[in-house]
Design an enzyme around this catalytic site. Sequence first.
Site: not given
Ligand SMILES: NC(=O)c1ccc[n+]([C@@H]2O[C@H](COP(=O)([O-])OP(=O)(O)OC[C@H]3O[C@@H](n4cnc5c(N)ncnc54)[C@H](O)[C@@H]3O)[C@@H](O)[C@H]2O)c1
Length: 305
Positions: A180, A193
């Site tokens: 991130s 985080y």
């Molecule tokens: N959305 C953002 O703004 C953003 C920014 C920077 C980084 N990220 C990173 O991108 C990745 C995806 O983010 P997103 O926005 O799609 O999140 P999201 O919450 O939309 O989706 C995350 C998915 O991961 C699953 N999950 C969570 N914990 C889990 C576990 N212990 N085992 C298996 N599955 C699990 C959830 O059920 C969900 O389906 C993450 O690693 C997040 O930190 C996201």
Amino acid sequence: MLTKAYASLVLAVDVVVALVKLILILLESLFRLVVPVEQKSIKNEVVLVTGAGQGIGKELAYQLHGLGAKLVLWDMDGVKCEQVAKEIKSMGGTAASFCCDVTDRQKVLELAKQVKQEVGPVTILINNAGIMPCKPLEKHTENEIRKNFDVNIISHFWMLEAFLPDMRAAGRGHIVALSSMAGLCGLPNLVPYCGAKFAVRGMMEALREEFRQDPKKPDIQLTTIYPFIVGTGLVHKPRIRFPSLLGIVSPKSAASHIILAMRRNQNEMTIPRALFHMNNVTRILPSKIADVMRDVIDSGCDSHE
Ligand SMILES: NC(=O)c1ccc[n+]([C@@H]2O[C@H](COP(=O)([O-])OP(=O)(O)OC[C@H]3O[C@@H](n4cnc5c(N)ncnc54)[C@H](O)[C@@H]3O)[C@@H](O)[C@H]2O)c1
């Protein structure tokens, strides 16, 4: 005397060789600014995406299907994950879904065996599952802090334990990790985080160095992704002052950037791209200048509570 002269000669040769290499790499980098690296094919590759039930993971699954990959989709929300797999199969694709909490090492190792038997060895692993508790440090409970680290970094080690041996045996593979922008610069309300996402970068960089120094030179590529804010709902209260520079990116666009970086074997990529250089430049400036710039940019995540 003779040994000293020999050592000096070896040193001189090493320096000359390093200089020639540097010049060639620099020229290649300049050339690549004009002619980008060709994107590799992922047709029939077995690609495992964690957190594939929604958000970026779900978009990755759809787009990877469009490129002919065989998909293995994991999520702790088995219902959503199965739905994504069903849709891909209804479009003629290959997708198997598994309900898995990636923090559960035993389950990860067991499922990995099942995946190998039912689908085949995983050749591309995308460690995407993540959570983002967002509030001032003092408001995080012990359990929340532990869970944040378990999901956002420790689980990557269980996934590596499960899937790296087959990649090593085959001498090829690709691992993509979602860090991130909070893994490149510290942000308020995201102290645990940031700790975990910085660790993702350290883990990936160190692993890359291990592969690079491995005499067998395995062709296992590593790509680390640093998104700012993607509109998946993970960030409940985004604060954005300059939307044209630091706007919310759609999950579709984020997924296509991630796949592009992976297909070009890029080591690292921010989303948006310009942030990578902005962050690097800021790091060489005195920290007080960086503080002033942060105050002007005034963007991040407000507390969820
Ligand atoms: N959305 C953002 O703004 C953003 C920014 C920077 C980084 N990220 C990173 O991108 C990745 C995806 O983010 P997103 O926005 O799609 O999140 P999201 O919450 O939309 O989706 C995350 C998915 O991961 C699953 N999950 C969570 N914990 C889990 C576990 N212990 N085992 C298996 N599955 C699990 C959830 O059920 C969900 O389906 C993450 O690693 C997040 O930190 C996201």
